[in-house]
Design a protein around this motif. Sequence first.
Motif, short mmCIF file in Angstrom:
data_model
loop_
_atom_site.label_atom_id
_atom_site.label_comp_id
_atom_site.label_asym_id
_atom_site.label_seq_id
_atom_site.Cartn_x
_atom_site.Cartn_y
_atom_site.Cartn_z
N TYR A 391 0.84 -1.20 0.00
CA TYR A 391 0.00 0.00 0.00
C TYR A 391 0.87 1.25 0.00
N PHE A 392 1.96 1.25 0.75
CA PHE A 392 2.89 2.38 0.79
C PHE A 392 3.48 2.64 -0.59
N CYS A 393 3.89 1.57 -1.27
CA CYS A 393 4.43 1.72 -2.63
C CYS A 393 3.37 2.31 -3.56
N TRP A 394 2.18 1.73 -3.54
CA TRP A 394 1.10 2.19 -4.42
C TRP A 394 0.75 3.65 -4.14
N LYS A 395 0.65 4.00 -2.87
CA LYS A 395 0.29 5.36 -2.47
C LYS A 395 1.33 6.38 -2.91
N ASN A 396 2.59 5.94 -3.00
CA ASN A 396 3.68 6.84 -3.37
C ASN A 396 4.10 6.71 -4.83
N GLY A 397 3.29 6.04 -5.63
CA GLY A 397 3.53 5.98 -7.07
C GLY A 397 4.68 5.08 -7.48
N ALA A 398 5.07 4.15 -6.62
CA ALA A 398 6.16 3.21 -6.94
C ALA A 398 5.56 1.85 -7.29
N PRO A 399 6.24 1.06 -8.12
CA PRO A 399 5.72 -0.27 -8.46
C PRO A 399 5.50 -1.14 -7.23
N VAL A 400 4.46 -1.94 -7.29
CA VAL A 400 4.13 -2.84 -6.19
C VAL A 400 4.69 -4.23 -6.49
N GLY A 401 5.25 -4.86 -5.47
CA GLY A 401 5.82 -6.18 -5.66
C GLY A 401 6.92 -6.18 -6.71
N GLN A 402 6.93 -7.22 -7.55
CA GLN A 402 7.98 -7.36 -8.57
C GLN A 402 7.66 -6.59 -9.85
N GLU A 403 6.65 -5.72 -9.82
CA GLU A 403 6.28 -4.97 -11.03
C GLU A 403 7.40 -4.07 -11.54
N TRP A 404 8.38 -3.77 -10.67
CA TRP A 404 9.48 -2.90 -11.10
C TRP A 404 10.45 -3.62 -12.04
N LEU A 405 10.53 -4.94 -11.96
CA LEU A 405 11.54 -5.68 -12.70
C LEU A 405 11.41 -5.54 -14.22
N PRO A 406 10.21 -5.66 -14.82
CA PRO A 406 10.11 -5.45 -16.27
C PRO A 406 10.53 -4.04 -16.70
N LEU A 407 10.33 -3.06 -15.83
CA LEU A 407 10.74 -1.69 -16.15
C LEU A 407 12.25 -1.59 -16.23
N VAL A 408 12.93 -2.27 -15.32
CA VAL A 408 14.40 -2.29 -15.36
C VAL A 408 14.89 -3.02 -16.60
N LYS A 409 14.25 -4.13 -16.91
CA LYS A 409 14.64 -4.90 -18.10
C LYS A 409 14.45 -4.09 -19.38
N ASP A 410 13.38 -3.32 -19.44
CA ASP A 410 13.14 -2.50 -20.62
C ASP A 410 14.21 -1.41 -20.75
N TYR A 411 14.58 -0.78 -19.64
CA TYR A 411 15.63 0.25 -19.65
C TYR A 411 16.98 -0.38 -20.04
N GLU A 412 17.19 -1.59 -19.58
CA GLU A 412 18.42 -2.31 -19.93
C GLU A 412 18.49 -2.54 -21.45
N ALA A 413 17.37 -2.94 -22.04
CA ALA A 413 17.36 -3.24 -23.47
C ALA A 413 17.41 -2.00 -24.34
N THR A 414 16.82 -0.90 -23.89
CA THR A 414 16.73 0.29 -24.72
C THR A 414 17.83 1.32 -24.48
N VAL A 415 18.40 1.35 -23.26
CA VAL A 415 19.39 2.36 -22.91
C VAL A 415 20.75 1.75 -22.59
N LEU A 416 20.80 0.83 -21.64
CA LEU A 416 22.09 0.29 -21.20
C LEU A 416 22.79 -0.49 -22.31
N ALA A 417 22.02 -1.19 -23.12
CA ALA A 417 22.63 -2.02 -24.17
C ALA A 417 23.34 -1.17 -25.22
N ALA A 418 22.98 0.09 -25.32
CA ALA A 418 23.57 0.96 -26.33
C ALA A 418 24.88 1.60 -25.87
N ARG A 419 25.24 1.42 -24.62
CA ARG A 419 26.46 2.08 -24.10
C ARG A 419 27.72 1.32 -24.50
#
Length: 419
Positions: A391-419
């Motif tokens: 509830y604290f995560c949801w209330k503060n606009g942060a991903p709940v549970g493991q929902e953050w992991l796909p966001l990291v993976k997407d950033y890895e594929a689109t940004v980090l991979a190009a470095r």
Amino acid sequence: MKEEYITSAYRAAQARFQELGVDTEAAMAQLAQTPISMHCWQGDDVRGFESPDVALSGGIQATGNFPGAAKTPVQLRADMEQAFAMIPGKKRINLHAIYLDSEEKVERDQLEPKHFASWVEWAKQQQIGLDFNPTLFSHPLADDGFTLSHPDEKVRQFWIDHVKVCRQISAYFGKELGTPSVMNIWIPDGMKDQTFDRLAPRQRLLAALDEAISEKFDTKYHIDAVESKLFGIGAEAYTVGSNEFYMGYAATRGTALCLDAGHFHPTEVISDKITACSLYIPHLLLHVTRPVRWDSDHVVAFDDETQAIMREIVRNQLQDRVSIGLDFFDASINRIAAWVIGTRNAQKALLKALLEPTATLKRAEQSFDYTTRLALLEENHSQPWNAVWDYFCWKNGAPVGQEWLPLVKDYEATVLAAR
């Protein structure tokens, strides 16, 4: 995760905690106002931007070669912003002196606030505070294994001057951002094998520190901290800045004391040191990390010691006297994920501590009702604190549970991979 599931689970948990006399709303409010200082060096394996191709020294090693390490201040700040988006609550950033933002090479004893101006402007945009560290490793004048305790007066003076300019930068952070910068001094000084004279280096270190921190700064802008270590690579037999040295220094000089979870004997834990130190030292800085067999700086886990550290802070109402920082670096996994996992685990441990029935447990202990104490402590492990966290995560606009992991993976594929 659906909103109705998060809120219904929270309401049920809130009722459970209410039965124990615990206010979940008050706990979340306290969590939201307790900053965790996230360390810059996880994002680039402690290389910095002074001379990023120089090998690490001073007993520091980053293992692994995961793609996408930040190579510029702009990249590092972008990576931090990605991590911020997945971490609820209040954050800070802890910088080392080698993370200056300058187009020309600047020697460490010549650093100025202007070399960190871009960091301050970014921190204002992010509405966060900055902490600081002089960098007394990975430098030719540290190759002998000594810095502030070096027998050569010229070398020693170089490092004294480095600490002096770093304190000015730290105070600049505090003034610009309206929150005190905690500046931690750690040195790698020591010897690999049998030591003949243990006193002289400590005498030199004492005098050097006294000179380095002689300029007075208002603590609403800058706080000095000193950090001990049991031993390091290349300093296995003798460490100048031992626990006893810095305990005495902090107590007599009025500095803060940094307790690093990996800097003691494997049978010692800093959770047991917090209250003892608090009797003599007004401010503590914690480096929360996860040692595996010693100071290996693994990503903070939701383990027994992390929970014990946060319980000691909360149970003894030390929130205003303890600064919580993280210290780990893992180049074998996605570096942004490491920040997110470690910071969220520190916050989870803090929330769980805030949800203890503290008053009830203290009354039971003071009345020698150890049965109630043990029963409540053990039952508390299975209280639905995780529903409050979601509830604290949801209330503060942060991903709940493991929902953050796909966001990291997407950033890895689109940004980090190009470095």
